[in-house]
Design an enzyme around this catalytic site. Structure first.
Site: not given
Length: 498
Positions: A468-469
């Site tokens: 999700h980064r």
């Protein structure tokens, strides 16, 4: 120049620091050729055969099968000129038979049996130590001081049976003291063994793997009489003792009543060493799970048209000798979706995101050695037929245990086909350095609304985990949706996207 060449365990790549000797392909006395495979070694990534660096005759094998050794440790000695005649005679420290040198304190404490002096290089156990240095353990290099051993925590040092009439000293790895120590009534030097019991019940000679086996089987080494060289205890001695103990305990078990209380303990537990591929997998998964913030999304897809397309493909003349599976279409779907969403094929590098224009497509494979993830290099440039051949080769190589470390390095995006185990999908953990992994579930015939009617259709569920980064919800959803669209109607997707 010495005829005897010592072959060290080489660095097999990817920063590996150790390997387990699975099998020796040669034995002492064998004549070998240059580049002939001599040993099979299992690293954290693969089982590989290591070829000989020299031609000649095997003089010594330093580590038995099942031993884990560090990179750079000597594992075998080779006489590179066996036709030149016999080797130099052993030194005066040899026994009357001339086969072995006198055991040193360091060699007995390490439970390593020293070979003939001419068969090993200076500085190793049992060999001459140039410059007055003390002989030390194989693989640890020569030292200029006597070897010292740190006592095991909680252990009580064993006391000698009687005080020595004169202080002993260490001279080149050999205990020297009162001449009464060498009287014929004593078969071997009475040296302190740091593994002996606190009662001082004598020296116990056993190699570390044998000691571990005895510990696992609950066998007290001090109660055994060794059948190995110098009275050392072998694996067979330990196994025989364990079998005899089990035979004695069997009648007791047979006479126990049915109402006896449930028993549990170490005797009903199995301890499996964590090493090789399983150890590396555990380290990678732990690091990835607690470093990259994982998000997993799911999509259920009607793949009936894709399965029919596979049947038509199998029927074509040029594809009849090719194994075609649903995984092929899933891989093609992933590669096409990456072209539409290149950010998915990237790596988090701290201060920057590295977007890769090539796709090294990893395929998770369950093998006898554990989970491995070999990858197809630059898979995006392959035609469908070349991709099918590459996937088949990859799977067959993995099943045979011949996958090399190079085949498992450099992956950028992975597919795990959990459907082969009959499960619908999963929440896969990202391989380190990758930003997405797709779980492909089993294809099942299920009721499905098709053209306004409930019909039996072939359905599968996809699970996409992503970092999700790098990948937000919108990008991850679009990427997964494109994979699903291709599997729902491959022909239409190809016409629309290419």
């Amino acid at each position: 120049m010495s005829r005897i060449k010592t072959f060290n365990l080489p660095d097999l790549g990817e920063g590996l620091t150790e390997g387990e000797i699975l099998a020796w392909l040669v034995k002492v006395g064998d004549t070998i050729e240059l580049n002939q495979p001599i040993v099979e070694v299992e690293t954290a990534k693969a089982a590989v055969e290591i070829p000989a660096k020299w031609a000649g005759q095997v003089q010594a094998i330093h580590h038995p099968e099942g031993t884990t050794v560090e990179v750079g440790t000597p594992i075998i000695a080779i006489d590179t000129d066996p036709g030149a005649g016999p080797l130099d005679a052993p030194s005066t420290t040899a026994t009357p038979t001339g086969d072995l040198p006198t055991p040193s304190a360091a060699s007995l404490a390490a439970v390593e049996l020293a070979p003939a002096e001419g068969m090993i290089e200076p500085g190793l156990i049992g060999g001459a130590a140039p410059g007055g240095r003390t002989a030390v353990l194989v693989g640890y290099g020569p030292r200029t001081t006597a070897a010292k051993r740190r006592p095991r925590k909680g252990a009580v040092p064993a006391q000698p049976a009687a005080p020595a009439p004169a202080p002993a000293r260490v001279d080149h790895g050999v205990m020297v003291g009162d001449t009464s120590v060498a009287t014929p009534t004593i078969p071997a030097p009475q040296l302190h063994d740091r593994r002996a019991g606190a009662s001082g019940g004598g020296v116990v000679l056993a190699k570390p793997p044998v000691r571990k086996l005895a510990k696992d089987l609950g066998v007290d080494l001090r109660t055994l009489t060794g059948s190995g060289p110098l009275g050392s205890i072998t694996r067979e001695d330990v196994q025989q003792a364990a079998s005899e103990a089990a035979a004695v305990a069997e009648p007791v078990t047979a006479t126990s009543t049915a109402t006896s209380a449930a028993s549990f303990g170490a005797d009903r537990e199995q301890r499996i060493p964590v090493k090789g591929v399983r150890k590396l997998t555990a380290e990678n998964m732990s690091r990835s799970a607690f470093t990259a913030p994982h998000v997993t999304e799911f999509l259920t897809v009607d793949v009936t048209r894709a399965m029919k397309a596979l049947e038509r493909l199998r029927g074509r003349r040029e594809w009849r000798d090719v194994r075609v599976s649903p995984l092929l279409l899933v891989a093609k779907a992933v590669l096409l979706a990456v072209k539409r969403h290149p950010m998915v094929n990237s790596t988090w590098a701290g201060d920057e995101i590295v977007v890769k224009e090539y796709v090294n497509l990893g395929i998770a494979a369950a093998t006898e050695r554990g989970l491995i993830v070999p990858n197809v290099k630059d898979a995006g440039r392959l035609s469908l037929r070349a991709l099918a051949d590459a996937l088949n080769d990859l799977v067959q190589t993995a099943k045979s245990g011949r996958t090399s470390p190079a085949d498992m390095s450099g992956g950028t995006l992975t597919i795990t086909n959990v459907g082969v185990f009959g499960v619908d999908t999963g929440t896969p953990i990202l391989p380190p350095g990758e930003s997405a992994i797709l779980a492909f579930g089993a294809v099942r015939e299920m009721p499905w609304v098709h053209k306004g009617k409930v019909k039996a259709r072939q359905v599968t569920t996809l699970g996409l985990s992503f970092d999700h980064r790098i990948i937000d919800g919108e990008l991850g959803s679009k990427f997964l949706r494109d994979i699903g669209d291709f599997l729902a109607d491959p022909e239409a997707a190809l016409l629309a996207w290419t």
